[in-house]
Write an enzyme that holds these catalytic residues in place. Structure first.
Site, PDB file in Angstrom:
ATOM      1  N   GLY A  60       0.821  -1.309   0.098  1.00  0.00           N
ATOM      2  CA  GLY A  60      -0.189   0.188   0.063  1.00  0.00           C
ATOM      3  C   GLY A  60       0.858   1.068  -0.030  1.00  0.00           C
ATOM      4  O   GLY A  60       2.134   1.221   0.583  1.00  0.00           O
ATOM      5  N   GLU A 139      -7.240   3.946  12.303  1.00  0.00           N
ATOM      6  CA  GLU A 139      -8.462   4.513  12.996  1.00  0.00           C
ATOM      7  C   GLU A 139      -9.791   3.769  12.494  1.00  0.00           C
ATOM      8  O   GLU A 139      -9.706   3.250  11.568  1.00  0.00           O
ATOM      9  CB  GLU A 139      -8.629   6.018  12.666  1.00  0.00           C
ATOM     10  CG  GLU A 139      -9.173   6.588  13.629  1.00  0.00           C
ATOM     11  CD  GLU A 139      -8.987   8.319  13.487  1.00  0.00           C
ATOM     12  OE1 GLU A 139      -9.461   9.020  14.561  1.00  0.00           O
ATOM     13  OE2 GLU A 139      -8.579   8.519  12.492  1.00  0.00           O
ATOM     14  N   GLU A 252      -5.213  11.177  29.625  1.00  0.00           N
ATOM     15  CA  GLU A 252      -6.145  12.243  28.966  1.00  0.00           C
ATOM     16  C   GLU A 252      -7.588  11.771  29.616  1.00  0.00           C
ATOM     17  O   GLU A 252      -7.592  10.664  30.266  1.00  0.00           O
ATOM     18  CB  GLU A 252      -6.326  12.378  27.571  1.00  0.00           C
ATOM     19  CG  GLU A 252      -6.669  11.110  26.757  1.00  0.00           C
ATOM     20  CD  GLU A 252      -6.584  11.299  25.195  1.00  0.00           C
ATOM     21  OE1 GLU A 252      -6.086  11.864  24.678  1.00  0.00           O
ATOM     22  OE2 GLU A 252      -7.496  10.179  24.680  1.00  0.00           O
ATOM     23  N   HIS A 295     -10.726  11.601  20.204  1.00  0.00           N
ATOM     24  CA  HIS A 295     -10.556  10.288  20.191  1.00  0.00           C
ATOM     25  C   HIS A 295     -11.575   9.307  20.486  1.00  0.00           C
ATOM     26  O   HIS A 295     -12.457   9.837  21.349  1.00  0.00           O
ATOM     27  CB  HIS A 295      -9.499  10.109  21.224  1.00  0.00           C
ATOM     28  CG  HIS A 295      -7.817  10.457  20.909  1.00  0.00           C
ATOM     29  ND1 HIS A 295      -7.114  10.616  22.071  1.00  0.00           N
ATOM     30  CD2 HIS A 295      -7.426  10.662  20.153  1.00  0.00           C
ATOM     31  CE1 HIS A 295      -5.878  11.016  21.518  1.00  0.00           C
ATOM     32  NE2 HIS A 295      -5.974  11.059  20.039  1.00  0.00           N
TER      33      HIS A 295
END
Length: 712
Positions: A60, A139, A252, A295
């Site tokens: 890729g 993701e 976080e 996120h």
């Protein structure tokens, strides 16, 4: 059976084993010795010069470019896999499957550069091949795909996962990169970093590099709800690593990983005669409650601690806290000196050092990340679908119609109601039943227990019985509650929910129970639909007309945009990366500034994305100045700069001044483009000084103050 979990603290059983079930996956993975489990694979994170790395999705475009950069860096890449192809790529062996790659290339690690719809399966292939370290960068992998993967991981002791949605792992000592970190920022040294946020980890790395300390090992957990490797895993590696002299934690909002780390720190400081210094930051101190902050995992579930509370928990445990990532370098120098370590040796030239160990070998079609997805699968930034309580009958009634003594009530829950839910246990990396004998929010952390189970099968009857026993309901209602939890777990698994929860009241005389719709939470995984087109019946229930128009428009452009309601706010923000975007809000508040919005362009921002971001920001009449804050990993600094120029050319900027700060990938190009643009832009290299200047402008001061401003 996994132990129940109270509030934020797991009651762990060190060698508890889950049954090896296979509702979704019929493939068999090699049995591990009874004395070993997934936790024993943590040392597979100790990569170095001799770590043999392969790529899945090798041919890729993204993988090819990444491999070229990593090879130039010094990473020992030995080949890769693309299904159906065999020969050579980049002068290295190209094989059609992992079985051949395992036999011929003997890899220690695999970089999974496979698109989200097939990534879960690709990770399973790597586990089946017993690749010691698996790094997944994609993701938008569906949550239930990852929960299935982590259920499999818990049955074996050969493979360790980093990710998903992670920047990866890099060992500057040994020049080994598996991921997409901005290489010029890193330098060999002796500080270990484990982080939820990619962009904040880059900020920390830059600060440590400028302080002359450098890094030994940097682990990016990734921003998804469940991470294959968490903060405690990283700390355990740093403790044992002779090259690591100090540790940095970047957390976080969302989950309990920081609280687990605090418990580890307290134990570590008791058992170690000269513990390595630990510094930490928690992003999202000023993030709005109840919102998903870019996120997929950046949101706090009911009863979870806020970012500010996590900050205090880590501080109380003994970590030295910083409020800004640019402070890590100076803080680390001080801590190392105070601990009695020779900072002059640590800050010496470590370029010739090589890590003396490396990972030890223990003997479906892939979609290329560069190939555009069909429109229905194109990545979006909307992380979860929240249905309204009045939509509950559309979802639940088919599962409840055959159940006796269960009703849906439109009335608010009474004060003596119980809490029942199906949700995610992030620390255990599994779905769980969650129950509480009280719905009192002030006591929920103490009263609620989690009962985790294997995602590949419905929760066993014994676990359901334990979860019900915790709330001590009337005996006459126990059977109905059992039926309800079975039904909710079926919805949860079949429709790929994130959280299903409600308040329950009971009638002991009749044995009936009522679900109170006003308290109902119906949260489903957006990625299951966006990436894989699964469950359209659920996701077509979404009514976009009830949402903020700017947020919907941003989502369609791959942007996370949240309008912040403070009427006194006057600073627009444009940031890449959710962690950095959250910390930008925090940094502005440190300077007494207030942002009008949260905006994360995403890791694959384009010039058009940046232009669109400006349009969204400028629709808010409160905006008096815009802060563009970029630290690029995947995001290219030159491209961001071109996007800023495009916005000035095609968007009515209303005379609003713009402060631009670009670091990371191609930062020199981006800074030069801004400097030579001839536009009324102020460019900065430092995060904190840029934030200070933005606030000055917002307050009406045009004084530059000292040496601030210009390309540094």
């Amino acid at each position: 059976m996994a132990a129940p979990v109270r509030g934020g603290q797991a009651i762990r059983q060190s060698h508890a084993k889950l049954p090896r079930l296979s509702r979704h996956s019929r493939r068999h993975f090699s049995a591990s010795p009874a004395s070993r489990d997934y936790e024993d694979t943590v040392q597979n994170l100790r990569i170095g010069k001799h770590t043999r790395v392969i790529y899945q999705g090798f041919t890729g475009r993204v993988a090819t470019g990444n491999a070229k950069d990593s090879i130039a860096y010094g990473t020992n890449i030995v080949g890769g896999v693309t299904p159906g192809k065999e020969g050579e790529h980049l002068g290295l062996p190209l094989l059609p499957d992992l079985k051949k790659a395992k036999e011929q290339l003997k890899p220690d690690a695999t970089a999974v550069f496979v698109a989200a719809p097939q990534c879960g399966r690709a990770i399973e292939d790597a586990i089946e091949a017993e690749i010691p370290l698996i790094v997944a960068v994609a993701e938008h992998i569906p949550l239930h795909d990852i929960m299935r993967v982590t259920s499999i991981l818990k049955t074996q002791s050969k493979s360790r996962l980093v990710g998903a949605n992670a920047p990866g792992i890099i060992a500057p000592i040994g020049s080994c990169r598996i991921g997409f970190q901005p290489l010029p920022t890193f330098s060999p040294g002796h500080v270990g970093i484990v982080a939820k946020s990619g962009t904040l980890s880059y900020e920390a790395v830059a600060s440590v590099t400028r302080a002359g300390l450098g890094q030994s090992l940097c682990i990016g957990m990734g921003g998804d709800i469940i991470a294959g490797t968490n903060i405690v895993d990283g700390l355990e590696v740093f403790e044992q690593d002779p090259e690591t002299q100090a540790m940095i934690i970047i957390g976080e909002v969302g989950g309990r990983s920081e609280e687990d780390a605090a418990e580890w720190i307290k134990d570590y400081q008791k058992r170690s005669p000269n513990p390595k210094p630990i510094a930490a930051l928690v992003g999202g101190i000023h993030a709005p409650a109840g919102r998903i902050m870019g996120h997929a995992g950046a949101w706090a579930a009911r009863g979870e601690h806020s970012a500010a509370e996590k900050y205090k928990i880590l501080e109380d445990a003994g970590a030295t806290m910083v409020d800004h990532p640019e402070k890590f370098g100076g803080v680390m120098k001080t801590l190392l000196s105070q601990s009695g370590r020779d900072v002059s040796k640590i800050t010496g030239n470590p370029a010739d050092q090589k890590r003396g160990y490396h990972t030890t070998m223990r003997r479906g079609p892939v979609v290329r990340p560069d190939r555009p997805s069909p429109p229905s699968q194109r990545p979006h930034q909307s992380r979860n679908l929240h249905l309204r309580p009045e939509q509950a009958p559309d979802v639940l009634k088919p599962y409840l119609d055959d159940l006796k003594n269960i009703t849906l009530s439109n009335e608010p829950a009474p004060s003596d109601a119980f809490y029942i839910g199906l949700t995610v246990d992030r620390s255990e990396r599994q779905p769980c039943i969650r129950t509480s004998p009280s719905t009192d929010t002030s006591r929920f952390r103490e009263t609620a227990l989690r009962f985790p189970f294997d995602q590949r099968s419905p929760p066993p009857d014994s676990l359901i019985a334990d979860s019900i026993a915790h709330i001590s309901p009337p005996e006459s209602t126990k059977q109905s509650l059992t039926s309800l939890i079975r039904a909710l777990s079926t919805v949860y698994l079949e429709k790929e929910a994130v959280t299903l929860s409600t308040s329950i009241s009971t009638n002991p005389s009749t044995g009936t129970i009522a679900l109170h719709l006003p308290s109902l939470i119906l949260q489903f995984d957006d990625s299951a639909y966006r990436s894989c087109s699964r469950h359209p019946d659920i996701h077509t229930l979404r009514d976009r007309t009830l949402e903020q128009p700017e947020e919907v428009e941003a989502e369609d452009s791959g942007i996370v945009f949240i309008r912040l309601p403070n009427p006194a706010a006057n600073i627009g923000t444009l940031v890449n990366g959710a962690g950095l975007a959250m910390n930008t809000l925090d940094a502005l508040r440190l300077q007494n500034g207030h942002a009008t919005n949260f905006l994360d362009t995403g890791g694959k921002a384009t010039s058009e994305t940046v232009k669109k971001s400006f349009e969204l920001i400028l629709r808010d009449e409160r905006v008096k100045v815009i802060f563009v804050n970029i630290f690029g990993g995947l995001t290219d600094g030159g491209m961001i700069a071109e996007g800023v120029l495009l916005a000035f050319k095609e968007v009515d900027m209303r005379g609003v001044p713009v402060v631009v700060r670009i670091r990371g990938t191609n930062e020199e190009v981006g800074q030069r483009v801004i400097a030579e643009s001839g536009l009324e832009l102020e460019a900065f290299d430092g995060f904190e000084e840029a934030a200070r200047r933005v606030v000055e402008i917002a307050e009406g001061s045009k004084e530059r103050g000292g040496e601030m401003g210009g390309i540094l």
